[in-house]
Write a protein that holds these residues in place. Structure first.
Motif, PDB file in Angstrom:
ATOM      1  N   ALA A 258       0.850  -1.195   0.000  1.00  0.00           N
ATOM      2  CA  ALA A 258       0.000   0.000   0.000  1.00  0.00           C
ATOM      3  C   ALA A 258       0.885   1.245   0.000  1.00  0.00           C
ATOM      4  CB  ALA A 258      -0.917   0.004   1.215  1.00  0.00           C
ATOM      5  N   PRO A 259       0.388   2.362  -0.544  1.00  0.00           N
ATOM      6  CA  PRO A 259       1.184   3.590  -0.576  1.00  0.00           C
ATOM      7  C   PRO A 259       1.355   4.185   0.815  1.00  0.00           C
ATOM      8  CG  PRO A 259      -1.012   4.001  -1.431  1.00  0.00           C
ATOM      9  CD  PRO A 259      -0.898   2.522  -1.248  1.00  0.00           C
ATOM     10  N   PRO A 260       2.363   5.026   1.011  1.00  0.00           N
ATOM     11  CA  PRO A 260       2.636   5.608   2.325  1.00  0.00           C
ATOM     12  C   PRO A 260       1.717   6.775   2.660  1.00  0.00           C
ATOM     13  CG  PRO A 260       4.221   6.421   0.735  1.00  0.00           C
ATOM     14  CD  PRO A 260       3.382   5.410   0.003  1.00  0.00           C
ATOM     15  N   ALA A 261       1.652   7.085   3.941  1.00  0.00           N
ATOM     16  CA  ALA A 261       0.963   8.274   4.435  1.00  0.00           C
ATOM     17  C   ALA A 261       1.622   8.618   5.770  1.00  0.00           C
ATOM     18  CB  ALA A 261      -0.529   8.013   4.617  1.00  0.00           C
ATOM     19  N   LEU A 262       2.732   9.292   5.688  1.00  0.00           N
ATOM     20  CA  LEU A 262       3.519   9.595   6.878  1.00  0.00           C
ATOM     21  C   LEU A 262       2.727  10.415   7.886  1.00  0.00           C
ATOM     22  CD1 LEU A 262       7.006  10.412   5.348  1.00  0.00           C
ATOM     23  CD2 LEU A 262       6.473   8.508   6.876  1.00  0.00           C
ATOM     24  N   GLY A 263       2.834  10.033   9.151  1.00  0.00           N
ATOM     25  CA  GLY A 263       2.150  10.756  10.220  1.00  0.00           C
ATOM     26  C   GLY A 263       0.686  10.411  10.368  1.00  0.00           C
ATOM     27  N   GLU A 264       0.195   9.445   9.586  1.00  0.00           N
ATOM     28  CA  GLU A 264      -1.207   9.049   9.652  1.00  0.00           C
ATOM     29  C   GLU A 264      -1.328   7.588  10.082  1.00  0.00           C
ATOM     30  OE1 GLU A 264      -3.292   9.845   6.046  1.00  0.00           O
ATOM     31  OE2 GLU A 264      -2.431  11.854   5.814  1.00  0.00           O
ATOM     32  N   ASN A 265      -2.438   7.280  10.781  1.00  0.00           N
ATOM     33  CA  ASN A 265      -2.703   5.892  11.128  1.00  0.00           C
ATOM     34  C   ASN A 265      -2.808   5.046   9.866  1.00  0.00           C
ATOM     35  OD1 ASN A 265      -2.742   6.578  13.803  1.00  0.00           O
ATOM     36  ND2 ASN A 265      -4.955   6.393  14.049  1.00  0.00           N
ATOM     37  N   GLN A 266      -2.361   3.801   9.971  1.00  0.00           N
ATOM     38  CA  GLN A 266      -2.339   2.903   8.824  1.00  0.00           C
ATOM     39  C   GLN A 266      -3.200   1.668   9.088  1.00  0.00           C
ATOM     40  OE1 GLN A 266       0.127   3.504   5.810  1.00  0.00           O
ATOM     41  NE2 GLN A 266      -0.861   5.301   6.729  1.00  0.00           N
ATOM     42  N   SER A 289      22.098   3.058  -2.125  1.00  0.00           N
ATOM     43  CA  SER A 289      20.995   2.891  -3.056  1.00  0.00           C
ATOM     44  C   SER A 289      19.857   2.117  -2.403  1.00  0.00           C
ATOM     45  CB  SER A 289      21.468   2.140  -4.306  1.00  0.00           C
ATOM     46  OG  SER A 289      20.377   1.875  -5.171  1.00  0.00           O
ATOM     47  N   CYS A 290      18.656   2.702  -2.429  1.00  0.00           N
ATOM     48  CA  CYS A 290      17.479   2.077  -1.822  1.00  0.00           C
ATOM     49  C   CYS A 290      16.285   2.296  -2.744  1.00  0.00           C
ATOM     50  CB  CYS A 290      17.209   2.674  -0.442  1.00  0.00           C
ATOM     51  SG  CYS A 290      15.733   2.031   0.374  1.00  0.00           S
ATOM     52  N   GLN A 291      15.834   1.248  -3.401  1.00  0.00           N
ATOM     53  CA  GLN A 291      14.654   1.323  -4.254  1.00  0.00           C
ATOM     54  C   GLN A 291      13.410   1.019  -3.424  1.00  0.00           C
ATOM     55  OE1 GLN A 291      14.786  -0.561  -8.154  1.00  0.00           O
ATOM     56  NE2 GLN A 291      17.003  -0.868  -7.947  1.00  0.00           N
ATOM     57  N   LEU A 292      12.374   1.821  -3.622  1.00  0.00           N
ATOM     58  CA  LEU A 292      11.129   1.671  -2.865  1.00  0.00           C
ATOM     59  C   LEU A 292       9.972   1.492  -3.836  1.00  0.00           C
ATOM     60  CD1 LEU A 292       9.469   1.765  -0.256  1.00  0.00           C
ATOM     61  CD2 LEU A 292       9.488   4.271  -0.424  1.00  0.00           C
ATOM     62  N   VAL A 293       9.240   0.382  -3.668  1.00  0.00           N
ATOM     63  CA  VAL A 293       8.142   0.045  -4.569  1.00  0.00           C
ATOM     64  C   VAL A 293       6.855  -0.139  -3.762  1.00  0.00           C
ATOM     65  CG1 VAL A 293       7.278  -1.649  -6.230  1.00  0.00           C
ATOM     66  CG2 VAL A 293       9.717  -1.086  -6.185  1.00  0.00           C
ATOM     67  N   TYR A 294       5.795   0.505  -4.223  1.00  0.00           N
ATOM     68  CA  TYR A 294       4.460   0.351  -3.650  1.00  0.00           C
ATOM     69  C   TYR A 294       3.468   0.765  -4.725  1.00  0.00           C
ATOM     70  CZ  TYR A 294       5.289   5.364  -2.990  1.00  0.00           C
ATOM     71  OH  TYR A 294       5.602   6.684  -3.196  1.00  0.00           O
ATOM     72  N   PRO A 295       2.181   0.449  -4.589  1.00  0.00           N
ATOM     73  CA  PRO A 295       1.210   0.823  -5.618  1.00  0.00           C
ATOM     74  C   PRO A 295       1.221   2.331  -5.870  1.00  0.00           C
ATOM     75  CG  PRO A 295       0.245  -0.761  -4.109  1.00  0.00           C
ATOM     76  CD  PRO A 295       1.565  -0.378  -3.523  1.00  0.00           C
ATOM     77  N   LYS A 298       6.522   5.853  -8.496  1.00  0.00           N
ATOM     78  CA  LYS A 298       7.020   6.239  -9.818  1.00  0.00           C
ATOM     79  C   LYS A 298       8.469   5.799 -10.007  1.00  0.00           C
ATOM     80  CE  LYS A 298       3.967  10.289  -9.993  1.00  0.00           C
ATOM     81  NZ  LYS A 298       3.893  11.764 -10.099  1.00  0.00           N
ATOM     82  N   ALA A 299       8.859   5.770 -11.280  1.00  0.00           N
ATOM     83  CA  ALA A 299      10.252   5.473 -11.648  1.00  0.00           C
ATOM     84  C   ALA A 299      10.725   4.145 -11.069  1.00  0.00           C
ATOM     85  CB  ALA A 299      11.168   6.610 -11.205  1.00  0.00           C
ATOM     86  N   ILE A 300       9.910   3.097 -11.276  1.00  0.00           N
ATOM     87  CA  ILE A 300      10.273   1.771 -10.784  1.00  0.00           C
ATOM     88  C   ILE A 300      11.258   1.122 -11.754  1.00  0.00           C
ATOM     89  CG2 ILE A 300       9.420  -0.511 -10.179  1.00  0.00           C
ATOM     90  CD1 ILE A 300       8.575   1.813  -8.317  1.00  0.00           C
ATOM     91  N   THR A 301      12.407   0.743 -11.257  1.00  0.00           N
ATOM     92  CA  THR A 301      13.431   0.127 -12.101  1.00  0.00           C
ATOM     93  C   THR A 301      13.259  -1.383 -12.199  1.00  0.00           C
ATOM     94  OG1 THR A 301      14.979   1.857 -11.412  1.00  0.00           O
ATOM     95  CG2 THR A 301      15.926  -0.092 -12.465  1.00  0.00           C
ATOM     96  N   HIS A 302      12.889  -2.025 -11.094  1.00  0.00           N
ATOM     97  CA  HIS A 302      12.683  -3.472 -11.071  1.00  0.00           C
ATOM     98  C   HIS A 302      11.281  -3.765 -10.544  1.00  0.00           C
ATOM     99  CE1 HIS A 302      17.114  -2.875 -10.650  1.00  0.00           C
ATOM    100  NE2 HIS A 302      17.105  -3.776 -11.616  1.00  0.00           N
ATOM    101  N   ALA A 303      10.556  -4.613 -11.269  1.00  0.00           N
ATOM    102  CA  ALA A 303       9.140  -4.843 -10.956  1.00  0.00           C
ATOM    103  C   ALA A 303       8.937  -5.623  -9.666  1.00  0.00           C
ATOM    104  CB  ALA A 303       8.477  -5.580 -12.111  1.00  0.00           C
ATOM    105  N   ASN A 304       9.894  -6.462  -9.286  1.00  0.00           N
ATOM    106  CA  ASN A 304       9.733  -7.271  -8.087  1.00  0.00           C
ATOM    107  C   ASN A 304      11.092  -7.651  -7.526  1.00  0.00           C
ATOM    108  OD1 ASN A 304      10.609  -9.742  -9.504  1.00  0.00           O
ATOM    109  ND2 ASN A 304       8.625  -9.574 -10.545  1.00  0.00           N
ATOM    110  N   ALA A 305      11.069  -8.294  -6.361  1.00  0.00           N
ATOM    111  CA  ALA A 305      12.313  -8.626  -5.670  1.00  0.00           C
ATOM    112  C   ALA A 305      13.181  -9.574  -6.478  1.00  0.00           C
ATOM    113  CB  ALA A 305      11.994  -9.244  -4.306  1.00  0.00           C
ATOM    114  N   THR A 306      12.551 -10.572  -7.110  1.00  0.00           N
ATOM    115  CA  THR A 306      13.331 -11.548  -7.883  1.00  0.00           C
ATOM    116  C   THR A 306      14.043 -10.877  -9.041  1.00  0.00           C
ATOM    117  OG1 THR A 306      11.839 -13.341  -7.249  1.00  0.00           O
ATOM    118  CG2 THR A 306      13.181 -13.677  -9.227  1.00  0.00           C
ATOM    119  N   GLU A 307      13.362  -9.974  -9.733  1.00  0.00           N
ATOM    120  CA  GLU A 307      13.980  -9.257 -10.849  1.00  0.00           C
ATOM    121  C   GLU A 307      15.167  -8.426 -10.361  1.00  0.00           C
ATOM    122  OE1 GLU A 307      12.626  -5.516 -13.545  1.00  0.00           O
ATOM    123  OE2 GLU A 307      11.298  -7.273 -13.660  1.00  0.00           O
TER     124      GLU A 307
END
Length: 315
Positions: A258-266, A289-295, A298-307
């Protein structure tokens, strides 16, 4: 499956005070591998004395030493098993790419408490480190590239993977135990739903309804975890991945549902991508280097962990 002479030998070599066991004497878990997971080359290989100190190993077919993905299962450090491997990395795809795979079990927090380990989280984290060292010690027998080892895991296993990625090398070069002399450093790590900090103050700042983590340090609930924070600051500095980041650390890949919402209940504060946002900021500040993926990311380089793992380990 017929094993090569090398693998048969590896299965029975003694390391330290333990001997390998290719099969367990009794079942340790009711969990089974998904049908999509190929049969392991070796099962229930022992890396320590506890009943949960076991590894399953899949050997990729290759003349040259292969990279390896080291999988640490999730379950809050309170449950789960290595049979969950395909939730965190696609074994068949990795093998087809010429990458071997190992998946380990480790002691749960409750077992650490029974054994008097303080803090309890030291047991699963140091077990993961020991299992990684053990795998490295078998590089010649298992045809592995000792350098190109990437970790994968989910939830608590993701936290453990990041702890290994960011922690200084635990190798003890003067130790008479050949396993303890091996490195614990990683080439990369790709994780799902990771808790990137074990600091209750950070958790509450990032996600106000945080409720996870107290059991790692022996607290019964989050309120007591918060109240006791000052007394465990040295433990937080040692066992929280966020606290360990430095510029010499390997590339990491984080994915959340799920996408982030900093400072909000999740809805799921234990696996919120708020963890990922703050770790990515911290990594960038330390030139890691830290790639972050969630629904919606943007600018996703690798679609999943295995890739990601294939791209990094096969470079």
């Amino acid at each position: 499956m017929n094993l090569s002479p090398t693998l048969r030998l590896a299965a029975f070599l003694a390391v330290g005070s333990f001997a390998f066991q290719v099969t367990a004497q009794t079942p340790r878990t009711a969990e089974k591998y998904d049908a999509s997971v190929p049969k392991p080359t070796l099962t229930e290989v022992r890396y320590g004395e506890h009943e949960r100190h076991v590894i399953d190993f899949w050997q990729a077919k290759c003349e040259e030493p292969t990279p390896l993905v080291f999988v640490i299962h999730g379950g809050g450090w309170q449950g789960g098993s290595k049979e969950r491997v395909n939730r965190f990395a696609d074994v068949k795809t990795l093998l087809d790419a010429g990458i071997s795979v190992a998946a380990c079990n480790y002691r749960y927090v409750k077992q650490a408490v029974e054994q008097g380990v303080k803090p309890p989280v030291k047991a699963p984290l140091h077990d993961a480190a020991r299992a990684l060292q053990f795998v490295r010690s078998q590089a010649n027998h298992w045809n592995l590239d000792q350098e190109r080892i990437g970790a994968a895991g989910g939830s608590a296993g993701a936290c453990s993977s990041l702890w290994l990625a960011f922690h200084d090398d635990l190798a003890d070069p003067d130790n008479p135990d050949p396993v303890a002399r091996q490195s614990t450093r990683l080439w990369c790590a790709a994780v799902k739903g990771a808790q990137t900090t074990l600091d209750p103050k950070q958790m509450k700042q990032w996600t106000p309804n945080s409720r996870y983590g107290g059991h790692a340090f022996g607290f019964g609930n989050f309120a007591s975890f918060e109240a006791g924070r000052e007394s465990i600051l040295p433990w937080i500095a040692e066992y929280s991945p966020y606290a360990l980041v430095s510029k010499d650390d390997p590339d990491v890949y984080l994915t959340y549902s799920a996408p982030p919402a900093l400072g909000e209940n999740q809805k799921d504060p234990t696996h919120t991508s708020n963890f990922g946002v703050k770790l990515q900021e911290h990594c960038r500040a330390n030139q890691v280097s830290c790639q972050l993926v969630y629904p919606g990311a943007k600018a996703i380089t690798h679609a999943n962990a295995t890739e990601f793992l294939i791209a990094k380990l096969k470079k």
